[in-house]
Design an enzyme around this catalytic site. Structure first.
Site, PDB file in Angstrom:
ATOM      1  N   HIS A 160      31.768  34.011  39.108  1.00  0.00           N
ATOM      2  CA  HIS A 160      32.215  34.312  40.478  1.00  0.00           C
ATOM      3  C   HIS A 160      31.838  35.750  40.842  1.00  0.00           C
ATOM      4  O   HIS A 160      31.144  36.434  40.078  1.00  0.00           O
ATOM      5  CB  HIS A 160      33.703  34.009  40.642  1.00  0.00           C
ATOM      6  CG  HIS A 160      34.634  34.815  39.768  1.00  0.00           C
ATOM      7  ND1 HIS A 160      34.821  36.173  39.922  1.00  0.00           N
ATOM      8  CD2 HIS A 160      35.423  34.450  38.728  1.00  0.00           C
ATOM      9  CE1 HIS A 160      35.691  36.607  39.032  1.00  0.00           C
ATOM     10  NE2 HIS A 160      36.060  35.579  38.278  1.00  0.00           N
ATOM     11  N   HIS A 180      32.164  38.656  38.186  1.00  0.00           N
ATOM     12  CA  HIS A 180      31.094  38.730  37.180  1.00  0.00           C
ATOM     13  C   HIS A 180      29.814  39.242  37.831  1.00  0.00           C
ATOM     14  O   HIS A 180      29.075  40.036  37.245  1.00  0.00           O
ATOM     15  CB  HIS A 180      30.816  37.352  36.560  1.00  0.00           C
ATOM     16  CG  HIS A 180      32.044  36.657  36.067  1.00  0.00           C
ATOM     17  ND1 HIS A 180      32.506  35.491  36.633  1.00  0.00           N
ATOM     18  CD2 HIS A 180      32.918  36.968  35.086  1.00  0.00           C
ATOM     19  CE1 HIS A 180      33.611  35.113  36.007  1.00  0.00           C
ATOM     20  NE2 HIS A 180      33.885  35.997  35.065  1.00  0.00           N
ATOM     21  N   CYS A 212      48.426  35.238  23.172  1.00  0.00           N
ATOM     22  CA  CYS A 212      48.065  34.747  24.502  1.00  0.00           C
ATOM     23  C   CYS A 212      46.692  34.092  24.409  1.00  0.00           C
ATOM     24  O   CYS A 212      45.714  34.747  24.045  1.00  0.00           O
ATOM     25  CB  CYS A 212      48.034  35.887  25.528  1.00  0.00           C
ATOM     26  SG  CYS A 212      47.354  35.317  27.106  1.00  0.00           S
ATOM     27  N   CYS A 269      43.960  35.653  26.785  1.00  0.00           N
ATOM     28  CA  CYS A 269      43.356  36.911  26.325  1.00  0.00           C
ATOM     29  C   CYS A 269      42.719  36.756  24.953  1.00  0.00           C
ATOM     30  O   CYS A 269      41.999  37.640  24.511  1.00  0.00           O
ATOM     31  CB  CYS A 269      44.395  38.018  26.219  1.00  0.00           C
ATOM     32  SG  CYS A 269      45.170  38.438  27.771  1.00  0.00           S
ATOM     33  N   CYS A 292      52.687  37.730  29.025  1.00  0.00           N
ATOM     34  CA  CYS A 292      51.427  38.454  28.890  1.00  0.00           C
ATOM     35  C   CYS A 292      51.168  39.211  30.194  1.00  0.00           C
ATOM     36  O   CYS A 292      51.219  38.607  31.272  1.00  0.00           O
ATOM     37  CB  CYS A 292      50.288  37.462  28.629  1.00  0.00           C
ATOM     38  SG  CYS A 292      48.680  38.134  29.086  1.00  0.00           S
ATOM     39  N   HIS A 307      48.064  37.570  32.214  1.00  0.00           N
ATOM     40  CA  HIS A 307      48.121  36.199  32.725  1.00  0.00           C
ATOM     41  C   HIS A 307      49.489  35.765  33.227  1.00  0.00           C
ATOM     42  O   HIS A 307      49.614  34.678  33.782  1.00  0.00           O
ATOM     43  CB  HIS A 307      47.622  35.223  31.652  1.00  0.00           C
ATOM     44  CG  HIS A 307      46.175  35.422  31.316  1.00  0.00           C
ATOM     45  ND1 HIS A 307      45.740  36.313  30.356  1.00  0.00           N
ATOM     46  CD2 HIS A 307      45.065  34.880  31.853  1.00  0.00           C
ATOM     47  CE1 HIS A 307      44.419  36.289  30.301  1.00  0.00           C
ATOM     48  NE2 HIS A 307      43.987  35.438  31.195  1.00  0.00           N
ATOM     49  N   LYS A 349      44.183  40.073  42.027  1.00  0.00           N
ATOM     50  CA  LYS A 349      42.884  40.055  41.346  1.00  0.00           C
ATOM     51  C   LYS A 349      42.180  38.735  41.599  1.00  0.00           C
ATOM     52  O   LYS A 349      42.786  37.668  41.502  1.00  0.00           O
ATOM     53  CB  LYS A 349      43.109  40.234  39.840  1.00  0.00           C
ATOM     54  CG  LYS A 349      41.811  40.325  39.065  1.00  0.00           C
ATOM     55  CD  LYS A 349      42.025  40.238  37.561  1.00  0.00           C
ATOM     56  CE  LYS A 349      40.681  40.260  36.850  1.00  0.00           C
ATOM     57  NZ  LYS A 349      40.774  39.887  35.438  1.00  0.00           N
ATOM     58  N   LYS A 401      39.448  33.153  38.174  1.00  0.00           N
ATOM     59  CA  LYS A 401      39.407  31.687  38.185  1.00  0.00           C
ATOM     60  C   LYS A 401      40.792  31.115  37.933  1.00  0.00           C
ATOM     61  O   LYS A 401      41.156  30.101  38.490  1.00  0.00           O
ATOM     62  CB  LYS A 401      38.397  31.171  37.173  1.00  0.00           C
ATOM     63  CG  LYS A 401      38.776  31.503  35.747  1.00  0.00           C
ATOM     64  CD  LYS A 401      37.615  31.839  34.889  1.00  0.00           C
ATOM     65  CE  LYS A 401      38.138  32.617  33.702  1.00  0.00           C
ATOM     66  NZ  LYS A 401      37.211  33.518  33.106  1.00  0.00           N
TER      67      LYS A 401
HETATM   68  N1  MSP Z   1      34.380  37.512  27.007  1.00  0.00           N
HETATM   69  C1  MSP Z   1      35.135  38.668  27.349  1.00  0.00           C
HETATM   70  C2  MSP Z   1      34.284  39.921  27.237  1.00  0.00           C
HETATM   71  C3  MSP Z   1      33.666  40.186  25.905  1.00  0.00           C
HETATM   72  S1  MSP Z   1      32.632  41.579  25.922  1.00  0.00           S
HETATM   73  C4  MSP Z   1      32.241  41.859  24.327  1.00  0.00           C
HETATM   74  C5  MSP Z   1      35.641  38.554  28.785  1.00  0.00           C
HETATM   75  N2  MSP Z   1      35.004  37.681  29.584  1.00  0.00           N
HETATM   76  S2  MSP Z   1      35.366  37.403  31.127  1.00  0.00           S
HETATM   77  O1  MSP Z   1      34.561  36.277  31.520  1.00  0.00           O
HETATM   78  O2  MSP Z   1      36.772  37.285  31.313  1.00  0.00           O
HETATM   79  O3  MSP Z   1      34.821  38.624  31.911  1.00  0.00           O
HETATM   80  C6  MSP Z   1      35.601  39.765  32.223  1.00  0.00           C
HETATM   81  C7  MSP Z   1      34.748  40.686  33.052  1.00  0.00           C
HETATM   82  O4  MSP Z   1      34.286  40.023  34.255  1.00  0.00           O
HETATM   83  C8  MSP Z   1      35.452  41.928  33.593  1.00  0.00           C
HETATM   84  O5  MSP Z   1      35.560  42.962  32.628  1.00  0.00           O
HETATM   85  C9  MSP Z   1      34.525  42.272  34.745  1.00  0.00           C
HETATM   86  O6  MSP Z   1      33.330  42.800  34.256  1.00  0.00           O
HETATM   87  C10 MSP Z   1      34.248  40.910  35.342  1.00  0.00           C
HETATM   88  N3  MSP Z   1      35.272  40.516  36.294  1.00  0.00           N
HETATM   89  C11 MSP Z   1      35.975  39.334  36.292  1.00  0.00           C
HETATM   90  N4  MSP Z   1      36.823  39.330  37.360  1.00  0.00           N
HETATM   91  C12 MSP Z   1      36.716  40.478  38.058  1.00  0.00           C
HETATM   92  C13 MSP Z   1      37.335  40.995  39.216  1.00  0.00           C
HETATM   93  N5  MSP Z   1      38.224  40.331  39.916  1.00  0.00           N
HETATM   94  N6  MSP Z   1      36.955  42.238  39.612  1.00  0.00           N
HETATM   95  C14 MSP Z   1      36.033  42.984  38.926  1.00  0.00           C
HETATM   96  N7  MSP Z   1      35.443  42.511  37.833  1.00  0.00           N
HETATM   97  C15 MSP Z   1      35.742  41.252  37.382  1.00  0.00           C
HETATM   98  O7  MSP Z   1      36.565  39.260  29.135  1.00  0.00           O
END
Ligand code: MSP
Length: 432
Positions: free
Chosen positions: A17, A20, A125, A128, A142, A145, A295, A298
């Site tokens: 989304h 990312h 959790c 996480c 948590c 979440h 925030k 998903k």
């Molecule tokens: N798999 C772990 C990361 C491992 S790195 C060795 C993870 N994945 S995640 O799919 O949850 O991705 C988290 C990351 O996605 C955040 O740190 C950020 O880069 C991005 N984001 C997800 N949602 C976001 C927002 N709402 N706003 C900004 N960035 C966001 O954690």
């Protein structure tokens, strides 16, 4: 000069989304910026494919974990080129080369005595993929979440993270921009100063979870997903012997949002230290994209589709908006109205108007040929000011962009755009 940038590797339990897309577009922009400065660059992104969460998501989709991760990982790798993102490498934690490196690292840290076996009970959790201490929970939930963690008691392997607490605190104090912006550096320092750092549970018994990297010293266990995932940053460079690792690790910078600050600011540097590797150079931490003050995620079901926005507004405008609207380090509200407002004010009005006027006048007065600039004397004071404005804008842009202050960098460029528009108004060439 060399430059290395990474994004988090994203969990494949849901489609990509805007959140990312933001981090990955920022990384790509930094990569392009350094390439434009003539630097040799390496940009890695990818997908994080092991762990409980993925197994649960696959079961829900009625697929095997393997089928499921292949499908979702491809959604990420196929989306990036559509958003103009050109990573040097796309890593998957299920890649055999990555798995071999994780096992090598586990063997090394184990051999030197930083991994031990113990029984443990903790609040887990699943969202996480980590244990929480009593103190870290908010009203028993948590903090990420807002769900009650499960109490799990089992025998596991632990990484002696606590041994490196003093070293890490000192390293952060000595290197002001190791973690930036400063608010996150302070957050990590106060965490390290507020009490004893716990050791890190780095295994899961196969009886509970088999979708992971097997521990090289105990076949009944797989590696904890975070220990596996963080290593992608060096396995992507061909650690231990690869040229890429030698060349790029000394200039490594990571990009993450604040949700995964602790794994990157505490787990990762202590893991590197234990393995005898240098710490990374910078951890760049940004805030969240919010939708109506919550925030975007998903699990909350309020996500925005990046491709739809690109199709409506165009790729350049979409990327510009992301970099300009969020003050790096702070949260930013996402709304299509905000995007439209920037589009109208900055792009159509300021920049579009400037181009339009300059092109129209070049055609009207100079037959479509760019004229030679006149001498300094002939141009007068106003042009000298403009020249200073242009040089300042470029210098400020470069300095700020390098420091990951993207919105300020773009503001600095817009000083020039607005200055040029003012110049046209003041000199009124149509009246000359
Ligand atoms: N798999 C772990 C990361 C491992 S790195 C060795 C993870 N994945 S995640 O799919 O949850 O991705 C988290 C990351 O996605 C955040 O740190 C950020 O880069 C991005 N984001 C997800 N949602 C976001 C927002 N709402 N706003 C900004 N960035 C966001 O954690």
């Amino acid at each position: 000069m060399r430059f290395f940038i990474s994004t988090p590797i994203y969990y494949v339990n849901a489609k990509p989304h805007l959140g990312h897309a933001y981090t990955t577009i920022v990384a790509d922009s930094l990569n392009r910026f350094h390439r434009a400065l003539g630097h040799e660059t390496f940009f890695v992104t990818g997908t994080d494919e092991h762990g409980d969460k993925i197994v649960k998501a696959a079961a829900k989709a009625g697929q095997t974990p393997r089928e499921y991760v292949d499908e979702i990982s491809a959604l990420f790798s196929n989306l990036w080129p559509e958003l103009g993102i050109e990573p040097t490498a796309f890593i998957r934690t299920t890649d055999p080369a990555h798995i071999a490196c994780v096992q090598e690292m586990l063997s090394r840290v184990h051999a030197q005595g930083d991994i031990y076996f113990d029984e443990y009970g903790g609040h887990y959790c699943y969202g996480c993929e980590r244990f929480y201490t009593e103190k870290e929970l908010e009203n028993g939930l948590c903090p990420q979440h807002q769900v009650a963690p499960e109490y799990i008691k089992e025998s596991n392997y632990f990484f002696r993270m606590s041994r490196y607490q003093g070293w890490l605190a000192e390293h952060i104090r000595q290197n002001r921009d190791f973690i930036r912006p400063e608010r996150y550096r302070n957050e990590v320092l106060s965490l390290l100063e507020s009490g004893a750092l716990e050791d890190l549970c780095i295994s899961r018994p196969k009886s509970r979870l088999s979708w992971g990297v097997e521990l090289p010293f105990d076949r009944d266990y797989v590696c904890y997903v975070w220990f596996d995932a963080l290593l992608n940053y060096v396995t992507a460079l061909g650690w231990p012997d690869g040229e890429g690792f030698k060349n790029f690790w000394p200039v490594a910078q990571h990009l993450v949002a604040k949700d995964i600050l602790k794994p990157h600011a505490v787990f990762w540097p202590t893991m590197l230290k234990a393995a005898g590797l240098e710490p990374y150079q910078h951890l760049n931490v940004h805030g969240y994209w919010l939708v109506r003050d919550t925030k975007m995620s998903k699990s909350l079901g309020n996500v925005v589709e990046p491709l739809a926005l690109k199709n409506t507004y165009g790729l350049g405008a979409f990327r510009y908006f992301l970099l300009r609207e969020m003050h790096f380090g702070h949260d930013a509200g996402f709304s299509e109205e905000a995007l439209e407002a920037r589009f109208d004010a900055d792009l159509a009005n300021d920049l579009g108007n400037l181009f339009n006027r300059v092109l129209a006048m070049t055609h009207k007065y100079f037959g479509g040929e760019v004229p030679e600039p006149g001498g300094a004397a002939e141009q007068g004071e106003i042009v000298a000011e403009l020249r200073t404005l242009a040089l300042d804008a470029v210098r400020n842009y470069v300095t700020l962009f390098e420091r990951v202050e993207f919105s300020k960098a773009l503001e600095a460029l817009w000083e020039l755009v607005r200055g040029l528009n003012r110049f046209i108004d003041q000199s009124a060439p149509w009246a000359l």
